[in-house]
Design a protein around this motif. Structure first.
Motif, PDB file in Angstrom:
ATOM      1  N   ARG A  13     -48.572  -4.447  21.015  1.00  0.00           N
ATOM      2  CA  ARG A  13     -47.273  -3.761  21.064  1.00  0.00           C
ATOM      3  C   ARG A  13     -47.239  -2.466  20.261  1.00  0.00           C
ATOM      4  O   ARG A  13     -46.381  -1.622  20.483  1.00  0.00           O
ATOM      5  N   GLY A  14     -48.126  -2.346  19.289  1.00  0.00           N
ATOM      6  CA  GLY A  14     -48.142  -1.133  18.471  1.00  0.00           C
ATOM      7  C   GLY A  14     -47.102  -1.124  17.380  1.00  0.00           C
ATOM      8  O   GLY A  14     -46.933  -0.122  16.691  1.00  0.00           O
ATOM      9  N   THR A  15     -46.390  -2.240  17.219  1.00  0.00           N
ATOM     10  CA  THR A  15     -45.381  -2.309  16.155  1.00  0.00           C
ATOM     11  C   THR A  15     -46.053  -2.479  14.799  1.00  0.00           C
ATOM     12  O   THR A  15     -47.166  -3.006  14.698  1.00  0.00           O
ATOM     13  N   VAL A  16     -45.369  -2.029  13.761  1.00  0.00           N
ATOM     14  CA  VAL A  16     -45.906  -2.086  12.394  1.00  0.00           C
ATOM     15  C   VAL A  16     -45.043  -3.012  11.544  1.00  0.00           C
ATOM     16  O   VAL A  16     -43.808  -2.951  11.609  1.00  0.00           O
ATOM     17  N   ARG A  17     -45.684  -3.870  10.782  1.00  0.00           N
ATOM     18  CA  ARG A  17     -44.951  -4.733   9.861  1.00  0.00           C
ATOM     19  C   ARG A  17     -45.568  -4.626   8.471  1.00  0.00           C
ATOM     20  O   ARG A  17     -46.750  -4.301   8.324  1.00  0.00           O
ATOM     21  N   THR A  18     -44.770  -4.906   7.468  1.00  0.00           N
ATOM     22  CA  THR A  18     -45.235  -4.861   6.076  1.00  0.00           C
ATOM     23  C   THR A  18     -45.424  -6.280   5.563  1.00  0.00           C
ATOM     24  O   THR A  18     -44.516  -7.103   5.651  1.00  0.00           O
ATOM     25  N   VAL A  19     -46.635  -6.548   5.061  1.00  0.00           N
ATOM     26  CA  VAL A  19     -46.973  -7.877   4.559  1.00  0.00           C
ATOM     27  C   VAL A  19     -47.151  -7.805   3.048  1.00  0.00           C
ATOM     28  O   VAL A  19     -47.819  -6.896   2.527  1.00  0.00           O
ATOM     29  N   THR A  20     -46.547  -8.733   2.341  1.00  0.00           N
ATOM     30  CA  THR A  20     -46.685  -8.796   0.881  1.00  0.00           C
ATOM     31  C   THR A  20     -47.749  -9.830   0.510  1.00  0.00           C
ATOM     32  O   THR A  20     -47.706 -10.969   0.989  1.00  0.00           O
ATOM     33  N   LYS A  21     -48.708  -9.421  -0.319  1.00  0.00           N
ATOM     34  CA  LYS A  21     -49.787 -10.323  -0.733  1.00  0.00           C
ATOM     35  C   LYS A  21     -49.901 -10.340  -2.260  1.00  0.00           C
ATOM     36  O   LYS A  21     -49.653  -9.330  -2.923  1.00  0.00           O
ATOM     37  N   THR A  22     -50.288 -11.493  -2.777  1.00  0.00           N
ATOM     38  CA  THR A  22     -50.559 -11.624  -4.214  1.00  0.00           C
ATOM     39  C   THR A  22     -52.059 -11.649  -4.419  1.00  0.00           C
ATOM     40  O   THR A  22     -52.772 -12.474  -3.828  1.00  0.00           O
ATOM     41  N   VAL A  23     -52.562 -10.753  -5.255  1.00  0.00           N
ATOM     42  CA  VAL A  23     -54.006 -10.629  -5.483  1.00  0.00           C
ATOM     43  C   VAL A  23     -54.289 -10.647  -6.986  1.00  0.00           C
ATOM     44  O   VAL A  23     -53.394 -10.394  -7.800  1.00  0.00           O
ATOM     45  N   PRO A  24     -55.532 -10.965  -7.390  1.00  0.00           N
ATOM     46  CA  PRO A  24     -55.877 -10.962  -8.822  1.00  0.00           C
ATOM     47  C   PRO A  24     -55.694  -9.572  -9.430  1.00  0.00           C
ATOM     48  O   PRO A  24     -55.870  -8.552  -8.767  1.00  0.00           O
ATOM     49  N   ASN A  25     -55.368  -9.568 -10.712  1.00  0.00           N
ATOM     50  CA  ASN A  25     -55.139  -8.321 -11.434  1.00  0.00           C
ATOM     51  C   ASN A  25     -55.969  -8.321 -12.715  1.00  0.00           C
ATOM     52  O   ASN A  25     -56.142  -9.362 -13.355  1.00  0.00           O
TER      53      ASN A  25
END
Length: 393
Positions: free
Chosen positions: A283-295
């Motif tokens: 579809r070409g739609t864009v979504r924003t995904v939130t991820k938790t990663v090591p810091n």
């Protein structure tokens, strides 16, 4: 140099090959030995050939000379007897280090009251007397009574202008900042937490128990986690490896275990939240995904990689554990016993003095090398290879 692979010669810069060929053409008709010497000098100035030669020499490093194989059988038998004696020496040495560990435990009990008093002063649980605070620095020996009185009045005036701080603020945080080994682990978001660190203690294993020591980090109540103590335990072994007894060189850390930090919601500095944009293929739609990663954080120190039962680790985990063991030993042997000297920087100055002497020698040698190059009529600055940059990860 005749042994250098054709492959190495093929990888040489064409310009360098032309230089070699020119030397051969110019020297046609000269004595063969003289030609060989000149050609060798020319080739040794080529950095690619030097690198290839160094690689071969490195491969030979530590290789047996063949002398043992040439010995008569009766002599080899006696050498084997010496090796068996050496194994027995390694086992005696292991017992020696076990007794050293017992002595460390004994004297730790003698040191502890002093360390407890240090902690009380740092966290304002005890106010030292005037007698306890009196310290005569070397430079004060030459001051006149009048100058001392003036300095005292100035200090009192400064104290009146400032708020009355409790204890010694940011004592351990300052120690961490002053020690390279620890400051490299320290992140900006760690500093507000370490301001609440009140003490670091070393606890040894009980008599009769396997050799180990535990680092205890004591914190006052804070907004970041509910723990009052964070621990890190290092288990050690003081016995030769049956498969390689000659490698024994004192107690070695076998593994370490950290602790669970009960972070307040939203305060865990060992994790960070990132947002990534994903585009749908169809579809070409864009979504924003939130991820938790090591810091990156000092507090990752309390969650070291686990050592599997097989004892086999990948290279990254081995590097992390090797650095972790070094830090654990350093905190135990240097930081805890001499904390005030790392706070003032005096212990660091002592370390720097040791390195300065070696550095000066190295500089002198480097200067001599440069002078030799300048005096060499065949030296061409364009042929000098600049050193590779050293980048800190």
């Amino acid at each position: 140099m005749a042994d250098i692979d054709n492959k190495d010669q093929a990888e040489m810069d064409p310009a360098d090959m032309e230089d070699v060929e020119e030397v051969e053409e110019e020297e046609t008709g000269e004595d063969e030995n003289s030609k060989a010497r000149q050609l060798t000098v020319q080739m040794m100035q080529n950095p690619q050939i030097l690198a290839a030669l160094q690689e071969r020499l490195d491969g030979l490093n530590g290789s047996p000379s063949g002398y043992m194989e040439s010995l008569p059988k009766v002599v080899k038998r006696r050498v084997n007897a010496l090796k068996n004696l050496q194994v027995k020496c390694a086992h005696i040495e292991a017992k020696f280090y076990e007794e050293v560990h017992e002595l460390e435990r004994k004297y730790a009990a003698l040191y502890q009251p002093l360390f407890d008093k240090r902690s009380d002063i740092v966290k304002a649980a005890y106010e030292p007397t005037d007698e306890e605070c009196e310290w005569k620095a070397d430079e004060e020996e030459e001051l006149t009574d009048e100058m001392k009185e003036k300095a005292k009045l100035e200090e009192e005036k400064k104290d009146e202008e400032k708020e009355d701080p409790k204890g010694i603020p940011e004592f351990w945080l300052t120690v961490f900042k002053n020690v390279d080994l620890l400051s490299e682990m320290l992140q900006e978001h760690d500093e507000p937490i370490l301001k609440h660190l009140q003490d670091i203690k070393v606890k040894f294993s009980d008599p009769g128990q396997p050799m180990s020591f535990t680092l205890e980090f004591l914190f006052e109540a804070n907004d970041f986690f509910t723990n009052t103590v964070l621990t890190k335990t290092y288990k050690m072994r003081s016995e030769p490896d049956e498969t390689d007894p000659f490698s024994f060189d004192g107690p070695e850390i076998m593994c370490c275990t950290g602790c669970t930090i009960d972070w307040t919601k939203g305060k865990n500095v060992t994790l960070k939240t990132i947002k990534k944009k994903q585009k749908h293929k169809g579809r070409g739609t864009v979504r924003t995904v939130t991820k938790t990663v090591p810091n990156d954080s000092f507090f990752n120190f309390f969650t070291p990689p686990e050592v599997p039962e097989s004892g086999e680790l990948d290279e990254d985990s081995e590097a992390v554990l090797a650095a972790d063991f070094e830090i654990g030993h350093f905190i135990r042997e240097r930081i805890v016993p001499r904390a005030v000297l790392y706070f003032t920087g005096e212990a660091i100055e002592d370390d720097d003095d040791d390195y300065d002497e070696e550095g000066e020698e190295a500089d002198d040698e480097e200067g001599e090398e440069e002078a030799d190059e300048e005096n060499d009529p065949d030296y061409d600055p364009k042929d000098a290879v600049p050193p590779a940059e050293c980048k800190q990860q």
